[in-house]
Design a protein around this motif. Sequence first.
Motif, PDB file in Angstrom:
ATOM      1  N   THR A 179       0.852  -1.198   0.000  1.00 33.98           N
ATOM      2  CA  THR A 179       0.000   0.000   0.000  1.00 33.98           C
ATOM      3  C   THR A 179       0.878   1.234   0.000  1.00 33.98           C
ATOM      4  O   THR A 179       2.046   1.192   0.398  1.00 33.98           O
ATOM      5  CB  THR A 179      -0.898   0.076   1.246  1.00 33.98           C
ATOM      6  OG1 THR A 179      -0.064   0.146   2.399  1.00 33.98           O
ATOM      7  CG2 THR A 179      -1.800  -1.118   1.354  1.00 33.98           C
ATOM      8  N   ARG A 231      -5.207   6.270   0.232  1.00 31.07           N
ATOM      9  CA  ARG A 231      -4.259   5.169   0.085  1.00 31.07           C
ATOM     10  C   ARG A 231      -4.470   4.429  -1.218  1.00 31.07           C
ATOM     11  O   ARG A 231      -5.588   4.315  -1.707  1.00 31.07           O
ATOM     12  CB  ARG A 231      -4.438   4.193   1.243  1.00 31.07           C
ATOM     13  CG  ARG A 231      -3.524   4.460   2.404  1.00 31.07           C
ATOM     14  CD  ARG A 231      -3.870   3.616   3.592  1.00 31.07           C
ATOM     15  NE  ARG A 231      -5.233   3.803   4.024  1.00 31.07           N
ATOM     16  CZ  ARG A 231      -5.965   2.849   4.567  1.00 31.07           C
ATOM     17  NH1 ARG A 231      -5.474   1.661   4.726  1.00 31.07           N
ATOM     18  NH2 ARG A 231      -7.202   3.080   4.946  1.00 31.07           N
ATOM     19  N   VAL A 277      -3.884   0.628  -2.907  1.00 25.41           N
ATOM     20  CA  VAL A 277      -3.464  -0.755  -2.720  1.00 25.41           C
ATOM     21  C   VAL A 277      -2.967  -1.219  -4.074  1.00 25.41           C
ATOM     22  O   VAL A 277      -3.709  -1.186  -5.054  1.00 25.41           O
ATOM     23  CB  VAL A 277      -4.642  -1.640  -2.271  1.00 25.41           C
ATOM     24  CG1 VAL A 277      -4.199  -3.081  -2.162  1.00 25.41           C
ATOM     25  CG2 VAL A 277      -5.176  -1.142  -0.948  1.00 25.41           C
ATOM     26  N   VAL A 278      -1.711  -1.590  -4.146  1.00 14.22           N
ATOM     27  CA  VAL A 278      -1.084  -1.895  -5.429  1.00 14.22           C
ATOM     28  C   VAL A 278      -0.794  -3.383  -5.514  1.00 14.22           C
ATOM     29  O   VAL A 278      -0.305  -3.982  -4.561  1.00 14.22           O
ATOM     30  CB  VAL A 278       0.251  -1.121  -5.572  1.00 14.22           C
ATOM     31  CG1 VAL A 278       0.895  -1.408  -6.904  1.00 14.22           C
ATOM     32  CG2 VAL A 278       0.009   0.355  -5.377  1.00 14.22           C
ATOM     33  N   ALA A 312      -6.008   0.037  -6.413  1.00 13.41           N
ATOM     34  CA  ALA A 312      -7.300   0.437  -5.864  1.00 13.41           C
ATOM     35  C   ALA A 312      -7.065   1.637  -4.978  1.00 13.41           C
ATOM     36  O   ALA A 312      -6.185   1.616  -4.123  1.00 13.41           O
ATOM     37  CB  ALA A 312      -7.914  -0.704  -5.064  1.00 13.41           C
ATOM     38  N   TYR A 357      -8.261   4.225  -2.100  1.00 12.34           N
ATOM     39  CA  TYR A 357      -9.184   4.408  -0.982  1.00 12.34           C
ATOM     40  C   TYR A 357      -9.002   5.780  -0.374  1.00 12.34           C
ATOM     41  O   TYR A 357      -7.874   6.244  -0.213  1.00 12.34           O
ATOM     42  CB  TYR A 357      -8.946   3.355   0.106  1.00 12.34           C
ATOM     43  CG  TYR A 357      -9.439   1.985  -0.285  1.00 12.34           C
ATOM     44  CD1 TYR A 357      -8.602   1.072  -0.890  1.00 12.34           C
ATOM     45  CD2 TYR A 357     -10.759   1.626  -0.050  1.00 12.34           C
ATOM     46  CE1 TYR A 357      -9.063  -0.171  -1.268  1.00 12.34           C
ATOM     47  CE2 TYR A 357     -11.224   0.378  -0.417  1.00 12.34           C
ATOM     48  CZ  TYR A 357     -10.379  -0.501  -1.023  1.00 12.34           C
ATOM     49  OH  TYR A 357     -10.834  -1.737  -1.391  1.00 12.34           O
ATOM     50  N   GLY A 408     -11.381   5.316   4.397  1.00 15.50           N
ATOM     51  CA  GLY A 408     -11.458   3.886   4.113  1.00 15.50           C
ATOM     52  C   GLY A 408     -12.485   3.574   3.051  1.00 15.50           C
ATOM     53  O   GLY A 408     -12.720   2.409   2.727  1.00 15.50           O
ATOM     54  N   ASN A 409     -13.129   4.589   2.498  1.00 10.05           N
ATOM     55  CA  ASN A 409     -14.105   4.349   1.443  1.00 10.05           C
ATOM     56  C   ASN A 409     -13.427   4.192   0.094  1.00 10.05           C
ATOM     57  O   ASN A 409     -12.459   4.861  -0.213  1.00 10.05           O
ATOM     58  CB  ASN A 409     -15.104   5.508   1.365  1.00 10.05           C
ATOM     59  CG  ASN A 409     -16.029   5.499   2.560  1.00 10.05           C
ATOM     60  OD1 ASN A 409     -16.374   4.442   3.069  1.00 10.05           O
ATOM     61  ND2 ASN A 409     -16.395   6.673   3.032  1.00 10.05           N
ATOM     62  N   PHE A 410     -14.019   3.334  -0.699  1.00  2.83           N
ATOM     63  CA  PHE A 410     -13.444   3.020  -1.994  1.00  2.83           C
ATOM     64  C   PHE A 410     -13.675   4.174  -2.962  1.00  2.83           C
ATOM     65  O   PHE A 410     -14.757   4.732  -3.033  1.00  2.83           O
ATOM     66  CB  PHE A 410     -14.104   1.740  -2.504  1.00  2.83           C
ATOM     67  CG  PHE A 410     -13.730   1.374  -3.892  1.00  2.83           C
ATOM     68  CD1 PHE A 410     -14.658   1.410  -4.911  1.00  2.83           C
ATOM     69  CD2 PHE A 410     -12.440   0.967  -4.186  1.00  2.83           C
ATOM     70  CE1 PHE A 410     -14.316   1.048  -6.192  1.00  2.83           C
ATOM     71  CE2 PHE A 410     -12.091   0.608  -5.466  1.00  2.83           C
ATOM     72  CZ  PHE A 410     -13.031   0.643  -6.480  1.00  2.83           C
ATOM     73  N   TYR A 448       3.738   0.229   4.372  1.00  2.00           N
ATOM     74  CA  TYR A 448       3.437  -0.501   3.147  1.00  2.00           C
ATOM     75  C   TYR A 448       2.387  -1.579   3.367  1.00  2.00           C
ATOM     76  O   TYR A 448       2.138  -2.381   2.489  1.00  2.00           O
ATOM     77  CB  TYR A 448       4.708  -1.124   2.565  1.00  2.00           C
ATOM     78  CG  TYR A 448       5.665  -0.100   2.019  1.00  2.00           C
ATOM     79  CD1 TYR A 448       6.947   0.013   2.506  1.00  2.00           C
ATOM     80  CD2 TYR A 448       5.272   0.773   1.022  1.00  2.00           C
ATOM     81  CE1 TYR A 448       7.815   0.961   2.018  1.00  2.00           C
ATOM     82  CE2 TYR A 448       6.138   1.722   0.526  1.00  2.00           C
ATOM     83  CZ  TYR A 448       7.408   1.814   1.026  1.00  2.00           C
ATOM     84  OH  TYR A 448       8.267   2.748   0.547  1.00  2.00           O
ATOM     85  N   GLY A 449       1.786  -1.597   4.541  1.00  2.00           N
ATOM     86  CA  GLY A 449       0.685  -2.525   4.777  1.00  2.00           C
ATOM     87  C   GLY A 449       1.107  -3.879   5.314  1.00  2.00           C
ATOM     88  O   GLY A 449       0.337  -4.821   5.273  1.00  2.00           O
ATOM     89  N   GLY A 455      -5.838  -2.168   7.299  1.00  2.00           N
ATOM     90  CA  GLY A 455      -4.561  -1.619   6.872  1.00  2.00           C
ATOM     91  C   GLY A 455      -3.433  -2.622   6.761  1.00  2.00           C
ATOM     92  O   GLY A 455      -2.288  -2.244   6.603  1.00  2.00           O
ATOM     93  N   PHE A 513      -2.018  -6.524   5.077  1.00  2.00           N
ATOM     94  CA  PHE A 513      -2.235  -7.641   4.173  1.00  2.00           C
ATOM     95  C   PHE A 513      -2.218  -8.922   4.988  1.00  2.00           C
ATOM     96  O   PHE A 513      -1.294  -9.184   5.727  1.00  2.00           O
ATOM     97  CB  PHE A 513      -1.117  -7.709   3.127  1.00  2.00           C
ATOM     98  CG  PHE A 513      -1.206  -6.629   2.106  1.00  2.00           C
ATOM     99  CD1 PHE A 513      -0.375  -5.525   2.175  1.00  2.00           C
ATOM    100  CD2 PHE A 513      -2.103  -6.710   1.062  1.00  2.00           C
ATOM    101  CE1 PHE A 513      -0.454  -4.517   1.236  1.00  2.00           C
ATOM    102  CE2 PHE A 513      -2.190  -5.703   0.108  1.00  2.00           C
ATOM    103  CZ  PHE A 513      -1.358  -4.604   0.198  1.00  2.00           C
ATOM    104  N   SER A 538      -9.756  -2.318   4.104  1.00  2.00           N
ATOM    105  CA  SER A 538      -9.583  -0.875   4.213  1.00  2.00           C
ATOM    106  C   SER A 538     -10.365  -0.346   5.399  1.00  2.00           C
ATOM    107  O   SER A 538     -10.019   0.680   5.963  1.00  2.00           O
ATOM    108  CB  SER A 538     -10.046  -0.194   2.933  1.00  2.00           C
ATOM    109  OG  SER A 538     -11.414  -0.492   2.719  1.00  2.00           O
ATOM    110  N   LYS A 539     -11.458  -1.024   5.733  1.00  2.00           N
ATOM    111  CA  LYS A 539     -12.113  -0.670   6.978  1.00  2.00           C
ATOM    112  C   LYS A 539     -12.849  -1.880   7.540  1.00  2.00           C
ATOM    113  O   LYS A 539     -13.365  -2.718   6.801  1.00  2.00           O
ATOM    114  CB  LYS A 539     -13.087   0.497   6.797  1.00  2.00           C
ATOM    115  CG  LYS A 539     -14.097   0.315   5.708  1.00  2.00           C
ATOM    116  CD  LYS A 539     -15.004   1.526   5.646  1.00  2.00           C
ATOM    117  CE  LYS A 539     -16.011   1.349   4.521  1.00  2.00           C
ATOM    118  NZ  LYS A 539     -17.034   2.364   4.517  1.00  2.00           N
TER     119      LYS A 539
END
Lengths: 634, 326
Positions: A347, A355, A357-358, A382, A384, A388-390, A525-526, B129, B131, B142-143
């Motif tokens: 991310t 954010r 997400v790759v 993607a 966000y 946190g909404n898409f 980076y998530g 947040g 993976f 994402s949430k």
Amino acid sequence: MKKFYLIMILYTALSFAFSLLYGAFFVNIPVLLQGTENSYKFFSSLLFFLKLLPAVFLSGYIAICAIIWQKTKKRVSVRFSAAMFERFTHIFISSLIATLVLTLNMEFFIPQVKGKIHSIENASSDVSNAIAATKSLMAQEKPLLAIQFATRALKLSPDSEYVRSIYKKALDFVDACRDRNFSKNSQKDEDDTVVHPLHDEDSKHSIVELLALAKSCAERKEWFPAHYWAQLAVQACDEKNTVLPEASHIANEAWKMLSYPLKFDNSKEREYYLLKKDGYSAYNSGDYLKAYFIFITLNTKYERGKDDPDVKKFFELTKEQVENDYFFYDEVQNIKEFSNSSKVYFTLTYPDKSRDVVFIDNSMDIKREGKLVKYVEGLFIARYAATGNFMYSMKVPCAKVTAIPVSSFSDDAKIILGIDGKWKYVPQITLQAVERSSGKIISKPEYNLLEENLPSRILEKNSMKSDGQLPVMHGVTVPPSSKNTLSMILPMTYDDLNIIADASAGAGNMGLWNLKKFLPKVESYGFSKEVFAESFVQRVTYPFMILIMFIFCATMGWNYRIVNPKTVFHFNWLFLFPVYCALTAVIFSCVEYMFTLMNYCIVGLFGNVALLVAFVVYAIMLFASSALFVSRKD
Amino acid sequence: MKNSIRLSLNLIISYFCVYIVLFTLIGAVLYMVYSMCSTLVAGQGFSPFSMHYFVKGILLSAPVVITINSAFMAFYFIRHSEFSKFQLIVYGIFYLLVWILMMPGILSLNGSHKMKDAAAQDGNTLSPGYFREYDQYVFYYSKVDSHNVASGVCIDKKAGRDGVYVFKDVKLSRERNGFTDSLIQESIDIPIGIKFIVSTISRYSSIIQVEFSKGFFRWICFCTLGLALFSVIFLRNVTEWRLVNVVLIFFMMFVVIFINIRALYPFGAVHDVFASVNDKISFIPRKFNFFLVFVNLLVFSGLLVTGILIDNAGGNYVDYEEDDAE
């Protein structure tokens, strides 16, 4: 000591033979390509043996110590005697050697073998994926992309009749499309090529017109546009054109006037002028990105900039270049053969807290004109919002990533893009691929604004339930309301791309040095800091743990040695050997797990100083273990 | 005599302090850390201490430690070849006391502690947040709302180009394999080999509880296991090589425990065999697991006889005097 190593080697060889037998009979073979079963079995047994190696070494060590000290002449009647110290030095050296071998095993051999097994396992699904992609791309009338996947499938499985037939079909398809295009050549499909509307419009003027425009600007002493028109005229002329010398003359004159140090009323004006010149020369030399950000700064930070027609014109020109950036498709041809990482995900966070997400399916590094360039395939992003909404998602079959030096960005640009001044290079992704000869767009991004529900097989497998509204079908593209840019700059340093590729494969599979570098930024980076920190501490302290265990085993060996020097080795004792090995393997597993839990606690409690604390704890344990050995007496 | 008493004292202190108390504490700490980690979620702070789990760990590991203690005491006897039959008898008495007094004491505490268990179970929702990998799928949330309903991205690693899904409002399962967060599970899950041991231990714990709750008579029958385990100490001088003796003792202990667990646990082939033999002996009341008691006593007497025979044959536990002249 020679006897010691001899017995050890023999014992190791025996356990290797045992592993091979085990592999031959007990290994589960998943779905594999034809002809790879035997190598899969071999590597699986090899992996089993390598995992068993510590237990083999430890059990051998105890036994050998017990045997060697049978014939000992030096009796020990008090604790901490000199004789024990002497034995301790032998023990310590042999333990160190064994530790070295086992650490090498853990860090190098096991990952290599695992990687090999992994690639054999995946070969079969890779082939079926490639074939599926070929078929779908042929249906979408994208011959060049289709043939790429067909080639890949053929490389992975050259003997399969089915794959060969698909490859032939793809080749035929490419030829058919080419023939079709030749016949359709008169109609040029507008959507199919890269367009730069403003630039093209300007270029449509005849050479005479361009020259007239240049001259009139020169008379009005507007040197920027004068140079621009003159330059266009020069580019439009071929060598024989009589207008060429005049056009070049005007261009050179204009450039000279631009470089001429003018007198300015104040330093701000001078600053403005120099910046404008920088921006224009960047545009002229093709460094569109740099020019783009300079013009943005001129527009926003300077009063004059807002009204300056030159700035406006060149900003628009630069913008369309940047947003319509492209690369040539033939650069991507051999991506799979040389692909060096796949299934990479991470991310990215932007300054406004949104954010990305790759996900990257495959990527390949190539040296091009002295610079390292990365080609990625199957890029998915993607986006966000901070809540946190898409927002939207984007998918593109192939893209090119180049490293842009951070110095080409002004400070304001850095803030907008979220670039840290300490970085050296940032990645710029070009999302549009164009065929070199015809200029046709081969691959460009597709956008999707709607979320969907997961397919039921995924829901079932992970015990999840769908809670939401009716889904949109997967793969349906909804055009975005505004045109999105075709090149992006990622707010990360370029080196991180390579490290992240490793991280996606798992903390245990990362090189230790990369893991250390990656650790501070793992969360951004998530990835989970707990997992990576624990893996790091575990791997770094592995040699210590092994060393402690060896010394402890030496103590065991002494405690349980043969007391009577005249005893002969009875061969029926060997029947207990399998039990003994199994026992050691189990105990080793348990002890290793206890060390893992301890490491986890240390990492969880001490965060950044965890490694230091771990070293101290292990040093204490090593000391205690050695003291235990040296304090042995009869 | 004085030396003998001193040795006996050493023996008892060792027995209690090291082998029982220390091992129980280690077991309790391990249990506590593991339980705390299973409720942990990535990104949250970490605290491995919990009085509740620690006490529970003590109550769980004490019976197990007392059971396998016999093997370690046998090793102790092997190492200290100066122990004579007197020490053996002293040890035997204390072993008996522990088994008959301490075990029941701990087991009765366990019952009252169980009540608190339900309260300690926190429902934790996963943190967004990160993976998270499950087999071939990678999830990014994402949430996540308080009902554990999540939106995010799912990547299917085996599916090639089209394997990425953006999803919304999927209800997640609370717990998988006992861990709230699979990320934590990744780094701290029990390896496969040890899973078997852990399940055996938990099975054994439940068996002890059951046997204890079935009344005094039944409990005494169970204690024949203790007797059989005690007798492994007679194997300490079977061969001349101590290491071989150690392995034999371990092996014997595992076999005895294995038979007992299998016989008492109400599933499986071994249980059926024992049950059928029991049935054939019609004059014994059903509750009395006669065959198992018989087997245990057989083991005990067999090993006792072996021990006596070996000792009388002159054994090898006598201190070996080396000639200085050599």
